[in-house]
Design a protein around this motif. Structure first.
Motif, PDB file in Angstrom:
ATOM      1  N   THR A  25       0.850  -1.189   0.000  1.00 11.24           N
ATOM      2  CA  THR A  25       0.000   0.000   0.000  1.00 11.24           C
ATOM      3  C   THR A  25       0.885   1.238   0.000  1.00 11.24           C
ATOM      4  OG1 THR A  25      -1.744  -1.152   1.213  1.00 11.24           O
ATOM      5  CG2 THR A  25      -1.804   1.254   1.242  1.00 11.24           C
ATOM      6  N   THR A  26       0.506   2.224  -0.785  1.00 13.00           N
ATOM      7  CA  THR A  26       1.236   3.488  -0.825  1.00 13.00           C
ATOM      8  C   THR A  26       0.301   4.612  -0.421  1.00 13.00           C
ATOM      9  OG1 THR A  26       2.678   2.728  -2.609  1.00 13.00           O
ATOM     10  CG2 THR A  26       2.522   5.100  -2.282  1.00 13.00           C
ATOM     11  N   ILE A  27       0.773   5.482   0.466  1.00 15.93           N
ATOM     12  CA  ILE A  27       0.031   6.690   0.804  1.00 15.93           C
ATOM     13  C   ILE A  27       0.908   7.897   0.502  1.00 15.93           C
ATOM     14  CG2 ILE A  27      -1.458   5.606   2.520  1.00 15.93           C
ATOM     15  CD1 ILE A  27       0.294   6.743   4.712  1.00 15.93           C
ATOM     16  N   PHE A  28       0.251   9.008   0.231  1.00 12.73           N
ATOM     17  CA  PHE A  28       0.941  10.206  -0.253  1.00 12.73           C
ATOM     18  C   PHE A  28       0.705  11.353   0.721  1.00 12.73           C
ATOM     19  CE2 PHE A  28       1.217  13.360  -4.048  1.00 12.73           C
ATOM     20  CZ  PHE A  28       2.561  13.575  -3.788  1.00 12.73           C
ATOM     21  N   ASN A  29       1.792  11.911   1.229  1.00 13.73           N
ATOM     22  CA  ASN A  29       1.745  13.035   2.158  1.00 13.73           C
ATOM     23  C   ASN A  29       2.160  14.305   1.416  1.00 13.73           C
ATOM     24  OD1 ASN A  29       2.044  14.900   4.238  1.00 13.73           O
ATOM     25  ND2 ASN A  29       3.918  13.974   5.048  1.00 13.73           N
ATOM     26  N   VAL A  30       1.245  15.251   1.304  1.00 13.94           N
ATOM     27  CA  VAL A  30       1.547  16.550   0.689  1.00 13.94           C
ATOM     28  C   VAL A  30       1.786  17.550   1.813  1.00 13.94           C
ATOM     29  CG1 VAL A  30       0.628  18.425  -0.720  1.00 13.94           C
ATOM     30  CG2 VAL A  30       0.300  16.053  -1.428  1.00 13.94           C
ATOM     31  N   SER A  31       2.988  18.096   1.862  1.00 12.12           N
ATOM     32  CA  SER A  31       3.416  18.874   3.017  1.00 12.12           C
ATOM     33  C   SER A  31       4.074  20.175   2.581  1.00 12.12           C
ATOM     34  CB  SER A  31       4.398  18.051   3.857  1.00 12.12           C
ATOM     35  OG  SER A  31       4.655  18.655   5.115  1.00 12.12           O
ATOM     36  N   TYR A  32       4.424  20.998   3.569  1.00  5.06           N
ATOM     37  CA  TYR A  32       5.095  22.264   3.273  1.00  5.06           C
ATOM     38  C   TYR A  32       6.604  22.076   3.241  1.00  5.06           C
ATOM     39  CZ  TYR A  32       5.568  22.851   8.438  1.00  5.06           C
ATOM     40  OH  TYR A  32       5.850  22.704   9.780  1.00  5.06           O
ATOM     41  N   ASP A  33       7.311  23.086   2.743  1.00  6.25           N
ATOM     42  CA  ASP A  33       8.638  22.813   2.225  1.00  6.25           C
ATOM     43  C   ASP A  33       9.757  22.698   3.244  1.00  6.25           C
ATOM     44  OD1 ASP A  33       8.636  25.490   2.774  1.00  6.25           O
ATOM     45  OD2 ASP A  33       9.411  26.142   0.833  1.00  6.25           O
ATOM     46  N   VAL A  34       9.578  23.105   4.488  1.00  4.91           N
ATOM     47  CA  VAL A  34      10.682  22.963   5.437  1.00  4.91           C
ATOM     48  C   VAL A  34      10.540  21.706   6.297  1.00  4.91           C
ATOM     49  CG1 VAL A  34      11.156  25.429   5.501  1.00  4.91           C
ATOM     50  CG2 VAL A  34       9.636  24.449   7.217  1.00  4.91           C
ATOM     51  N   THR A  35       9.668  20.775   5.875  1.00  2.11           N
ATOM     52  CA  THR A  35       9.523  19.517   6.614  1.00  2.11           C
ATOM     53  C   THR A  35      10.105  18.332   5.855  1.00  2.11           C
ATOM     54  OG1 THR A  35       7.309  19.190   5.685  1.00  2.11           O
ATOM     55  CG2 THR A  35       7.446  20.273   7.839  1.00  2.11           C
ATOM     56  N   ARG A  36      10.864  18.588   4.816  1.00  2.67           N
ATOM     57  CA  ARG A  36      11.427  17.481   4.032  1.00  2.67           C
ATOM     58  C   ARG A  36      12.193  16.503   4.919  1.00  2.67           C
ATOM     59  NH1 ARG A  36      11.891  21.863   0.520  1.00  2.67           N
ATOM     60  NH2 ARG A  36      11.208  21.493  -1.632  1.00  2.67           N
ATOM     61  N   GLU A  37      13.117  17.031   5.703  1.00  3.21           N
ATOM     62  CA  GLU A  37      13.977  16.173   6.520  1.00  3.21           C
ATOM     63  C   GLU A  37      13.178  15.488   7.632  1.00  3.21           C
ATOM     64  OE1 GLU A  37      16.185  18.868   4.143  1.00  3.21           O
ATOM     65  OE2 GLU A  37      14.659  19.307   5.657  1.00  3.21           O
ATOM     66  N   LEU A  38      12.198  16.178   8.177  1.00  3.10           N
ATOM     67  CA  LEU A  38      11.362  15.574   9.213  1.00  3.10           C
ATOM     68  C   LEU A  38      10.688  14.312   8.686  1.00  3.10           C
ATOM     69  CD1 LEU A  38       9.795  15.479  11.907  1.00  3.10           C
ATOM     70  CD2 LEU A  38       8.128  17.043  10.868  1.00  3.10           C
ATOM     71  N   TYR A  39      10.022  14.425   7.537  1.00  6.77           N
ATOM     72  CA  TYR A  39       9.267  13.275   7.042  1.00  6.77           C
ATOM     73  C   TYR A  39      10.156  12.216   6.403  1.00  6.77           C
ATOM     74  CZ  TYR A  39       5.002  15.513   8.437  1.00  6.77           C
ATOM     75  OH  TYR A  39       4.015  16.062   9.205  1.00  6.77           O
ATOM     76  N   LYS A  40      11.353  12.568   6.010  1.00  8.93           N
ATOM     77  CA  LYS A  40      12.300  11.545   5.577  1.00  8.93           C
ATOM     78  C   LYS A  40      12.637  10.596   6.728  1.00  8.93           C
ATOM     79  CE  LYS A  40      14.632  13.948   1.766  1.00  8.93           C
ATOM     80  NZ  LYS A  40      15.892  14.605   1.320  1.00  8.93           N
ATOM     81  N   GLU A  41      12.536  11.089   7.951  1.00  7.05           N
ATOM     82  CA  GLU A  41      12.784  10.254   9.126  1.00  7.05           C
ATOM     83  C   GLU A  41      11.499   9.642   9.660  1.00  7.05           C
ATOM     84  OE1 GLU A  41      15.222  10.534  13.374  1.00  7.05           O
ATOM     85  OE2 GLU A  41      15.348  12.155  11.899  1.00  7.05           O
ATOM     86  N   ILE A  42      10.409  10.401   9.612  1.00  3.96           N
ATOM     87  CA  ILE A  42       9.121   9.887  10.081  1.00  3.96           C
ATOM     88  C   ILE A  42       8.664   8.701   9.238  1.00  3.96           C
ATOM     89  CG2 ILE A  42       6.630  10.406  10.095  1.00  3.96           C
ATOM     90  CD1 ILE A  42       7.834  11.492  12.565  1.00  3.96           C
ATOM     91  N   ASN A  43       8.775   8.826   7.916  1.00  2.85           N
ATOM     92  CA  ASN A  43       8.170   7.836   7.018  1.00  2.85           C
ATOM     93  C   ASN A  43       8.688   6.415   7.230  1.00  2.85           C
ATOM     94  OD1 ASN A  43       6.688   9.948   6.014  1.00  2.85           O
ATOM     95  ND2 ASN A  43       7.830  10.144   4.112  1.00  2.85           N
ATOM     96  N   PRO A  44      10.002   6.170   7.224  1.00  3.85           N
ATOM     97  CA  PRO A  44      10.455   4.791   7.447  1.00  3.85           C
ATOM     98  C   PRO A  44      10.143   4.281   8.854  1.00  3.85           C
ATOM     99  CG  PRO A  44      12.325   6.308   7.336  1.00  3.85           C
ATOM    100  CD  PRO A  44      11.132   7.073   6.899  1.00  3.85           C
ATOM    101  N   ALA A  45      10.125   5.193   9.837  1.00  6.06           N
ATOM    102  CA  ALA A  45       9.777   4.774  11.198  1.00  6.06           C
ATOM    103  C   ALA A  45       8.326   4.304  11.258  1.00  6.06           C
ATOM    104  CB  ALA A  45      10.014   5.919  12.175  1.00  6.06           C
TER     105      ALA A  45
END
Length: 331
Positions: A25-45
Motif C-alpha cells: 500500500t502506498t500513501i501520499f503526504n503533501v506537506s510544506y517545504d521545510v519539513t522534508r527532513e522531518l518526514y524523511k525520518e518519520i516515514n520509514p519509522a
C-alpha cells in the motif's frame, strides 16, 4: 527419490491458502517545504511500526512546497492521502470544497497539530548588523529575506509576527500597517516558500537576516555550520501550530483511510514525538518536551487566535485579494 506424503502436501496447501498476504500500500503526504527532513525520518519509522503491528507493508511518498501552493495543488487534483500543512487556512480551503471533512481539527489531539514552532531571525555570524528585535528590521539599507505571504505559510507567520509585535507595543492597526510596510520595504525578493528563502540567504548570499521558523534556523546551524550563522530570538514572536488532516475523498476512493489515519496518529505517539523534537520542532508530548527543553529557549509568544481574531479573519483581512498585504506590496 522419496515422495512427500500426501497428508503433508495437503497440510502445506491449507497453510499457504490460510496465511494472510498483504499487497503493498502506498500513501501520499503533501506537506510544506521545510519539513522534508522531518518526514524523511518519520516515514520509514512509521512504515516499520505499521508492518510490526499489522503485518502490512506500506510506503509513504511525499511532496513539498509552499504551504498555500501545496493546498492549491490538492484542490487542482493532486491525490494526497494526508496533508501536513503549516497553517490551518491551507486545510480549511480544501475542506471548503468538500475534499476534507469540516471536523478535521477534532480527529486528532491538540486540534490536529502534532507540534509547534515559532518565528526567529537568522543572521550572519557575529551579527554584524546588530539585529536584536523586530524594530531593527526596518532600518534603512538592511535586507530582510522572507518568503511570499501569498504563497507561503512561513511568510504569513512572519508578516503576522511583525504585525502582532507592533500591536503588543501599544500600537493600533494603522501603526502596525506602517511598521510592516517599512519592514517589507527592506525585502529584496519574495521566494515562493520557506526553503527557497533559506536558499536565497545561505547559498545565494543575499540579505542580512532571514526570518524563518525556529526549526529551519536550528537545522541550518546544525547542518551548514554554527560558524556561519547566529540565531536571534526576538522579544516576542508568534506560536505556529502546523496542522494535519486525512484527505477524506481520496482515502475513501483509494481504500487507504486506515493507513492514512494511522500515519497521522503516529505523529502524536512517543516515537513520533521524539523524531519531531530531534528535527527541531517543539513536541506536544510533555515527557518528550521536558527531555528536550534545553534545546528550545523560552520565548514570549502570541497566537493568531488569541491576538489577531483567528485565521479566518486574518486570512481575509491581510492575505485576501486586495487585502492589507496587497496594499503594502503595491506601495
Amino acid at each position: 527419490m522419496p515422495r512427500t506424503p500426501f497428508a503433508a502436501v495437503i497440510a502445506f496447501a491449507v497453510l499457504a491458502f490460510s496465511t494472510p498476504t498483504f499487497a503493498q500500500t502506498t500513501i501520499f503526504n503533501v506537506s510544506y517545504d521545510v519539513t522534508r527532513e522531518l518526514y524523511k525520518e518519520i516515514n520509514p519509522a512509521f512504515e516499520a511500526d505499521w508492518k510490526a503491528k499489522s503485518g502490512e507493508a506500506v510506503t509513504v511518498k511525499q511532496s513539498h512546497g509552499g504551504s498555500s501552493k501545496q493546498a492549491l495543488s490538492v484542490l487542482n487534483g493532486l491525490e494526497a492521502d494526508v496533508v501536513t500543512m503549516n497553517q490551518s487556512p491551507d486545510i480549511d480551503v480544501i475542506a471548503d470544497k468538500g475534499i476534507i471533512a469540516k471536523d478535521w481539527r477534532d480527529r486528532f489531539p491538540f486540534k490536529a497539530s502534532p507540534y509547534t514552532t515559532t518565528t526567529v531571525f537568522v543572521v550572519r555570524k557575529g551579527n554584524p548588523k546588530a539585529i536584536k528585535d523586530w524594530d531593527d528590521l526596518t532600518k534603512k539599507g538592511l535586507q530582510v529575506i522572507v518568503p511570499n505571504p501569498k504563497t507561503s505559510g512561513n511568510g504569513r507567520y512572519t508578516y503576522l509576527s511583525a504585525w502582532g509585535y507592533s500591536l503588543q507595543k501599544g500600537g493600533d492597526a494603522a501603526a502596525a500597517k506602517d511598521f510592516v510596510t517599512r519592514l517589507f520595504a527592506n525585502v529584496p525578493v519574495l521566494d515562493g516558500g520557506g526553503r527557497g528563502a533559506t536558499t536565497t540567504f545561505t547559498q545565494n548570499q543575499i540579505g542580512d537576516v532571514l526570518i524563518t521558523f525556529e526549526s529551519e534556523a536550528l537545522a541550518l546551524a546544525r547542518e551548514i555550520g554554527e560558524d556561519k550563522f547566529d540565531i536571534v530570538y526576538p522579544s516576542i514572536s508568534i506560536e505556529a501550530e502546523p496542522p494535519v488532516a486525512v484527505v477524506d475523498s481520496v482515502v475513501d476512493r483509494r481504500g487507504t483511510r486506515k493507513q492514512a489515519t494511522a500515519y497521522l496518529e503516529f505523529l502524536f505517539s512517543p516515537q513520533g514525538q521524539e523524531i519531531i523534537a530531534n528535527r527541531d520542532f517543539r513536541p506536544r508530548d510533555a515527557e518528550v518536551a521536558a527531555k528536550h527543553a534545553s534545546r528550545f529557549p523560552a520565548l514570549k509568544t502570541f497566537t493568531v487566535e488569541g491576538l489577531l481574531g483567528g485565521w479566518e479573519k486574518a486570512q481575509k483581512e491581510h492575505f485576501g485579494e486586495g487585502g492589507v498585504f496587497d496594499q503594502i506590496f503595491q506601495k
